[in-house]
Design an enzyme around this catalytic site. Structure first.
Site, PDB file in Angstrom:
ATOM      1  N   ASN A 458       1.365  -1.239   0.156  1.00 37.54           N
ATOM      2  CA  ASN A 458      -0.202   0.270  -0.457  1.00 37.54           C
ATOM      3  C   ASN A 458       0.936   1.395   0.051  1.00 37.54           C
ATOM      4  O   ASN A 458       1.347   1.458   1.232  1.00 37.54           O
ATOM      5  CB  ASN A 458      -0.953   0.051   1.857  1.00 37.54           C
ATOM      6  CG  ASN A 458      -1.716   1.220   1.233  1.00 37.54           C
ATOM      7  OD1 ASN A 458      -2.630   0.987   0.340  1.00 37.54           O
ATOM      8  ND2 ASN A 458      -1.347   2.534   1.614  1.00 37.54           N
ATOM      9  N   GLU A 459       0.626   2.160  -1.198  1.00 34.59           N
ATOM     10  CA  GLU A 459       1.253   3.030  -1.543  1.00 34.59           C
ATOM     11  C   GLU A 459       2.819   3.339  -0.837  1.00 34.59           C
ATOM     12  O   GLU A 459       3.784   4.664  -1.244  1.00 34.59           O
ATOM     13  CB  GLU A 459       1.165   3.852  -0.674  1.00 34.59           C
ATOM     14  CG  GLU A 459      -0.651   4.537  -0.268  1.00 34.59           C
ATOM     15  CD  GLU A 459      -1.559   5.410   0.298  1.00 34.59           C
ATOM     16  OE1 GLU A 459      -0.655   6.038   1.043  1.00 34.59           O
ATOM     17  OE2 GLU A 459      -2.441   5.509  -0.017  1.00 34.59           O
TER      18      GLU A 459
END
Ligand code: BMA
Length: 848
Positions: A458-459
């Site tokens: 995530n990210e």
């Protein structure tokens, strides 16, 4: 036959273990009488100056919940109690339990499904295992240490904080989004605190523990690879076998599904055997909006020598394993096209527009999350017409219960590997932990048809590109080797039936910026952080994997958790239950162009709740209107882990916020929405049902008092799983007085879309002239509201009559002369219902 399993559930105790290897030195001490928590709600007024020698412990469980149950700490979720409990995560803790030696067998194992996190396991005082990964299970052979009669198991937990800090010192610092070293230990990251979660660093035996005995051999793992080939379902089952020392007996593995059965001899010495089955005319598993969810029981048995009939637990049966599987295909379509490349989940050959939500752990203490609670939460998702849940990488690999419930409900699941918002070191000991954890969880979850995608992180790739990490890292590892090499290799090796993608956001190549609107999943966070929510329209992503807007929890939840007097948006407890950077500032700046100012806390609560619902609806309608170019809208976030002002649609006590209703409406199979197109306006009819949707379309421009100023009709037709666009003539959509008019589009079958020419706060709202009738209905009532003139954002506040009462609708805008019936369950109003009393409208707030 000595195969047995004895769960160790009863008789556990918990005690402070004192400093071990100097681990707890220099950190907050346990409370003394002077550090009594500020808001003792259910706890004694004073705490003992030292903790008792031990307290009863619950397994599975965690230190915080045991101390809470013993009355030694206040509820960490109330007021600012979190701040007084930081010491817990900095201590060493010991769990002990006595058990009787099971009847003698060739092997006796301690099977530990989950330890949180830095643990030493001792049996009868002898260390038998040291572990540091919450996301793995462990099996320890006890034969050397077991005594006849009573035995004792002890699990000592070192501070995860300390462990992570030590590794950070050893491996060199790495940037991340929060001031804690969460990426240096394989533990649920959000436990260290997030922009919606408290910092409650747990320790404990968070999944079941059992003593197991076996002879000859056991099933050590099963990997069912399920595919569909025309009308034939295919199951290829790989069975891992573990043999007891010195035993190399002839074995047979038998597999059965849907009336088909096969058995294969396991050659002496072999550790894995493969069995294949074909199921003719198989019924396909679908997401709930496309079809049914037939599930087939898959049985695997291990026998000594020749097999008996399946289900015959005769003397030869050495082990049995069973799961429900579903037959379906899944692909991630990333083929290049004129815009860039697609990013579409395709199930059984059908491209799905994902109507999704992001999922975080439903409690900071995951051992409290029961199957019933998960079922309720996932039902809330389905009822909001959600068909995809993304399990976000700062939490956990979700439980069997979670996945079984998604299988049954036809919810697609995208599971992140557990890497979020940080640069992750790739050195030992972490690398081996990541490899083992990935293998184990891919195998554990692969029976579930609901699981359709593994995502690397995530990210983190975004952080590497945009958040200054590259310079800070100065060449140190940051996780790229996991996302681009190790994890895809694990998925390809263990479960090649599932697609893998390196990150969200990610644009398919390290040569491109990761958050593009032409390739891959995109996160739209400029809107909440910096821009007006109408800026969603400037994004045209291929798939929006995260976007969202904050709102407070429901009032009953807020009042249970925060006891500030008076309660204000900026009172101490409220601010403590707002974890986002400048969260209240962003709420206020977001509201300023759209909504009137709030004179009271109740008005603020109403306006912020309306704003959250409107902002997200706005985004969803825009994204769905782009169906084709865009194939997913995954809202941040469905749920909360405690009571907090956040992006969630359902609050920390499980109550639906106004956003939930907004989502339900915006995610309906059939959505009518007015959108700007080519300098003018168009009505978009979005159809995610399978049938064609067609009929007359009427568009009226009317005054807020109800005078029809212009009218235009057409017919429309939109095929199943498609969008149609009807351009509107300028005459119908050009207002004479923008602040006093509304455009109304309606289909013959009652779908409606509204378009206002100015933001709400600029509307010249007339007194709506409400007529409210309340009639008893079931255990609640029906509140029928008729508006003489336009009534904007009418909300029936049923939870003021009873905390658990619920209204069937959120904020409803009533056109002049129209009536809406709000169905309330669980309560009836104590008196008359009128604007400001049991009901709110925007006009009512403006007038105050
Ligand atoms: C995204 C998520 C979370 C975060 C949310 C809200 O970045 O991945 O890390 O909680 O935004 O800021």
């Amino acid at each position: 036959m000595t195969r047995s399993r004895t769960p160790l559930v009863d008789g556990w105790t918990l005690a402070l273990a004192g400093p071990g290897d100097g681990a707890a030195d220099g950190h907050p001490a346990p409370p003394s009488p002077d550090t009594v928590p500020k808001t003792p709600v259910t706890v004694p007024k004073t705490l003992p100056d030292t903790l008792p020698d031990s307290v009863p412990a619950t397994v599975p469980g965690t230190v915080h919940t045991d101390l809470l149950a013993a009355g030694l700490i206040p509820d960490p979720y109330l007021d600012r109690n979190e701040l007084d409990l930081d010491w817990i995560g900095h201590q060493r803790w010991s769990y002990r339990c006595r058990f009787d030696a099971p009847p003698a067998a060739e092997r006796t194992d301690l099977a530990l499904d989950g330890l949180d996190t830095v643990a030493t396991v001792l049996v009868n005082g002898v260390p038998v295992g040291r572990f540091a990964n919450q996301h793995r299970s462990h099996r320890i052979a006890l034969d050397e240490v077991l005594r006849p009669g009573p035995n004792e198991v002890e699990v000592v937990f070192d501070s995860a904080w300390e462990y992570a800090r030590d590794l950070e010192r050893m491996l060199g610092p790495r940037p991340n989004a929060y001031p804690t070293p969460f990426q240096f230990v394989r533990k649920m990251a959000c436990n260290f605190g997030w922009d919606w979660g408290p910092s409650l660093v747990t320790a404990g035996i968070w999944r079941p523990v059992a003593v197991e005995t076996w002879d000859t051999a056991r099933i050590a793992g099963v990997r069912p690879l399920v595919t569909v080939d025309g009308a034939v379902g295919r199951v290829r089952v790989e069975v891992d076998v573990e043999r007891s020392a010195g035993r190399d007996a002839a074995l047979t593995a038998a597999v059965a599904v849907a009336g088909q059965r096969a058995e294969v001899a396991v050659a002496p010495g072999a550790g894995t055997v493969t069995v294949e089955l074909a199921v003719p005319d198989v019924d396909l598993w679908w997401p709930h909006d496309l079809g049914d969810q037939p599930l087939y029981r898959l049985d695997v048995e291990l026998h000594a020598a020749a097999a008996g009939d399946l289900g015959d637990a005769g003397p030869q049966l050495l082990g049995a394993w069973s799961r429900r599987i579903g037959f379906r295909t899944v692909e991630l379509d990333t083929s290049p096209d004129a815009t860039g490349s697609a990013w579409t989940v395709v199930v059984n050959g059908v491209p799905v527009f994902a109507r999704g939500v992001n999922w975080i752990p439903d409690d900071c203490f995951p051992s409290r999350i029961t199957r019933e609670r998960l079922a309720a939460r996932l039902d809330q998702a389905v009822q909001a017409h959600v068909d995809l849940v993304r399990v976000w990488g700062g939490g956990i690999y979700e439980s069997e219960d979670f996945y079984e419930l998604c299988d049954e409900r036809g919810l697609l699941v995208w599971q992140d590997f557990l890497f979020a918002c940080a640069a992750y070191p790739e050195e030992e000991p972490l690398r081996s932990e990541v490899l083992a954890e990935a293998r184990e969880n891919v195998q554990r979850l692969m029976p579930h048809p609901s699981l359709v995608l593994w995502n690397g992180c995530n990210e983190n790739i975004w952080g590497y590109f945009d958040w200054g990490w590259r310079d800070e890292l100065a060449g140190r590892s940051w996780g790229a080797g996991y996302y681009l090499d190790l994890l895809p290799a694990v998925v390809a090796e263990v479960d090649p039936t599932r697609p893998y993608y390196p990150g969200s956001p990610y644009s398919g190549s390290m040569d491109r910026h990761p958050n593009l609107d032409t390739h891959g999943p995109m996160h739209l966070w400029d809107v909440w952080n910096q821009r007006d929510y109408t800026a969603y329209r400037e994004h045209r992503p291929r798939f929006a994997a995260e976007f969202g807007y904050q709102g407070p929890p429901t009032l009953p939840t807020l009042r249970r958790a925060v006891h500030d007097e008076p309660l204000r948006p900026d009172s101490p407890g409220m601010l403590h239950h707002q974890k986002a950077e400048d969260g209240n500032g962003k709420l206020a700046r977001g509201a300023a162009p759209h909504l009137p100012e709030a004179a009271t806390f109740e008005d603020w609560h109403y306006l912020m709740s309306v704003q959250q619902s409107e902002a997200v609806r706005f985004g969803v309608e825009h994204l769905r209107s782009l169906r084709g170019r865009c194939m997913g809208s995954v809202v941040w976030q469905l749920n909360d882990c405690w009571p907090v002002t956040s992006w969630a649609a359902v609050d920390g006590d499980g109550r639906r916020k106004l956003l939930w209703y907004g989502l339900r409406d915006a995610y309906a199979d059939r959505l009518l929405t007015v959108q700007p197109r080519d300098e003018g306006l168009a009505v978009c009819a979005v159809n995610d049902g399978g049938d064609t949707w067609s009929g007359p379309l009427t568009v009226r421009r009317m005054s807020l008092d109800g005078d029809v100023l212009a009218e235009w009709s057409a017919s429309f037709e939109v095929a199943g799983r498609a969008v149609a666009q009807v351009a509107l003539p300028a005459a119908v959509c050009t207002p004479d007085r923008p602040s006093a008019e509304v455009l109304v589009a309606e289909t013959g079958d009652g779908e409606q879309a509204l378009w206002f020419f100015v933001p709400d706060r600029e509307l010249a709202l007339p007194d709506p002239g409400l007529d409210v009738e309340v009639a008893p209905s079931g255990d609640g009532c029906r509140v029928t509201v008729r508006a003489e003139r336009l009534a904007r954002h009418v909300v029936v506040l049923a939870d003021r009559w009873d905390d658990d009462a619920r209204c069937g609708d959120g904020a409803v805008t009533l056109l002049p002369g129209r009536t809406h019936a709000f169905e309330v369950t669980g309560a009836r109003p104590p008196g008359a219902v009128r604007d400001g009393d049991g009901l709110r409208t925007l006009h009512g707030v403006t007038r105050r």
